[in-house]
Design a protein around this motif. Structure first.
Motif, short mmCIF file in Angstrom:
data_model
loop_
_atom_site.label_atom_id
_atom_site.label_comp_id
_atom_site.label_asym_id
_atom_site.label_seq_id
_atom_site.Cartn_x
_atom_site.Cartn_y
_atom_site.Cartn_z
N PHE A 135 0.85 -1.19 0.00
CA PHE A 135 0.00 0.00 0.00
C PHE A 135 0.88 1.24 0.00
N THR A 136 0.31 2.33 -0.48
CA THR A 136 1.01 3.61 -0.59
C THR A 136 0.29 4.64 0.27
N TYR A 137 1.05 5.48 0.94
CA TYR A 137 0.42 6.58 1.67
C TYR A 137 1.09 7.90 1.32
N ASP A 138 0.34 8.98 1.52
CA ASP A 138 0.82 10.33 1.25
C ASP A 138 1.41 10.88 2.54
N SER A 139 2.73 10.96 2.60
CA SER A 139 3.39 11.38 3.84
C SER A 139 3.08 12.84 4.18
N ASP A 140 2.74 13.65 3.20
CA ASP A 140 2.36 15.04 3.48
C ASP A 140 1.07 15.11 4.27
N VAL A 141 0.14 14.20 3.96
CA VAL A 141 -1.16 14.18 4.65
C VAL A 141 -1.03 13.50 6.01
N VAL A 142 -0.36 12.37 6.02
CA VAL A 142 -0.22 11.60 7.26
C VAL A 142 0.68 12.33 8.25
N GLY A 143 1.72 12.97 7.73
CA GLY A 143 2.57 13.80 8.58
C GLY A 143 3.67 13.08 9.32
N GLU A 144 3.78 11.77 9.14
CA GLU A 144 4.83 11.03 9.82
C GLU A 144 5.06 9.71 9.11
N LEU A 241 3.32 12.69 -7.39
CA LEU A 241 3.12 12.94 -5.96
C LEU A 241 4.38 12.47 -5.23
N PRO A 242 5.41 13.33 -5.16
CA PRO A 242 6.69 12.92 -4.55
C PRO A 242 6.58 12.47 -3.10
N SER A 243 5.50 12.86 -2.43
CA SER A 243 5.33 12.48 -1.03
C SER A 243 4.74 11.08 -0.86
N ALA A 244 4.52 10.38 -1.96
CA ALA A 244 3.97 9.02 -1.89
C ALA A 244 5.03 8.04 -1.40
N VAL A 245 4.65 7.19 -0.46
CA VAL A 245 5.57 6.20 0.12
C VAL A 245 4.95 4.82 0.00
N PHE A 246 5.69 3.87 -0.59
CA PHE A 246 5.21 2.49 -0.72
C PHE A 246 5.68 1.68 0.48
N VAL A 247 4.78 0.85 1.01
CA VAL A 247 5.08 0.08 2.21
C VAL A 247 5.16 -1.42 1.89
N TYR A 248 6.21 -2.06 2.42
CA TYR A 248 6.37 -3.52 2.38
C TYR A 248 5.98 -4.05 3.75
N PRO A 249 4.72 -4.43 3.97
CA PRO A 249 4.29 -4.83 5.31
C PRO A 249 5.08 -6.03 5.86
N LYS A 250 5.42 -5.94 7.13
CA LYS A 250 6.24 -6.97 7.76
C LYS A 250 5.51 -8.30 7.87
#
Length: 348
Positions: A135-144, A241-250
């Motif tokens: 999944f991808t999240y927007d770090s600008d919106v999430v803030g952390e 959207l440069p603030s997009a972060v892809f997650v590799y869930p553990k």
């Protein structure tokens, strides 16, 4: 056609048949693929070099494609099927044996893509692209920085209510919830399936949309702040959207591969083989990767890959995440039935 009968008349049946299938010419190829998964420029190049014109039809899931073939749809020369679906197509005699290893450019196929679990001798298929589903999240919106866990997706914080995008994909969503629940994604135990359903139902109030299409545009437009995505889609999201972060869930994430398959009854078998052979040329495979954002299985293609693709951890996975990848698996009939019942209850 099952709909045709004597009471309808031969002329009406003939008209319906003509409407159901496209007219064919010798220099044509009918290609059935996921949407937004192949560059038009590459089709144009193929036509220029071979004289074969490609007509594209699209679907939104492996199951949609399978249902159409099972219903007797004819006229397709190539379909793109995920690993487990290759197994289904072979077993249901919906795939044509064409001996991929006999094609001239098969020598360019890198290990381990020269074989696959469901087609070890490569009689029915050739790898197109491969990737992962996280999944991808927007770090600008999430803030952390979020934890590398499906918990962030399935139990999101309150401020993300109504801002989660989920794939409209029974297999992917069920598998991810199974990883988070710590159960087999092909479980035959109703109690374990209930755990998966509970996770999905708990998440549902936070979900803005279940859709496998438009995930890139949806994230880029900030319609959602988090979206389940294939890693290639995440890469393309990051371009705008440069603030997009892809997650590799553990807890694990699906590792999949998509393959060119020639369906039974393909009207242009030789053209299909020509296309598959052409796509095993490094420059052409790289063009597909550069467009779709996924890696291919062709040796020498890295020389033609965009630097941004090679530098993005969503595509070029960090080595420490390798043990999180869970390969595709064709579940038993009982397991598929449980999964379908869970999905039906979720979407009702």
């Amino acid at each position: 056609m099952k709909m045709c009968s004597a009471i309808m008349g031969a002329s009406l049946c003939a008209l319906m048949g003509a409407m159901a299938a496209p007219a064919h010419a010798e220099g044509e190829l009918y290609f059935y693929n996921w949407s937004n998964y192949f560059p038009q420029e590459l089709f144009d190049k193929f036509e220029k070099e071979t004289g074969i014109k490609v007509t594209l039809d699209v679907y939104d899931s492996n199951e949609t494609m399978l249902a159409k073939l099972q219903a007797g749809a004819s006229g397709y020369d190539i379909v793109v099927a995920s690993d487990y679906m290759v197994d289904v197509m072979i077993k249901e005699k919906l795939a044509t044996e064409f001996d991929a290893k006999s094609l001239e450019n098969f020598k360019n196929v890198a290990k381990p893509h020269d074989t696959m679990k469901y087609d070890p001798d490569r009689k029915y298929s050739v790898t197109y692209l491969w990737g992962t589903t996280g999944f991808t999240y927007d770090s600008d919106v999430v803030g952390e920085k979020l934890e590398d866990s499906w918990k962030e997706f399935f139990e999101p914080r309150e401020e993300l209510r109504g801002k989660i995008g989920a794939l409209n994909d029974e297999v992917e969503m069920y598998a991810a919830a199974a990883y988070y629940a710590g159960v087999d994604k092909c479980t035959e135990d109703p109690k374990e399936a209930q755990k998966i359903l509970d996770i999905l139902l708990k998440q549902k109030p936070y979900v803005a949309v279940y859709s496998s299409e438009g995930t890139i545009d949806r994230m880029a437009a900030k319609e959602v702040a988090m979206h389940m995505q294939w890693n290639g889609a995440s890469h393309r999201t990051r371009e705008s959207l440069p603030s997009a972060v892809f997650v590799y869930p553990k807890e694990g994430l699906s590792f999949w591969s998509d393959h060119f398959v020639i369906p039974s009854g393909a009207p242009h078998l030789d053209n299909a083989k020509t296309f598959i052979n052409w796509m095993m040329q490094p420059e052409n495979a790289a063009a597909a990767s550069n467009y779709a954002g996924y890696m291919n299985g062709i040796k020498g293609s890295d020389a033609f890959l965009d630097d941004a693709l090679k530098a993005d951890p969503a595509v070029n996975m960090p080595e420490e995440y390798a043990d999180r990848l869970v390969p595709g698996k064709n579940c038993s009939a009982k397991g598929r039935d449980l999964r379908n019942r869970v999905w039906t209850k979720l979407k009702s």
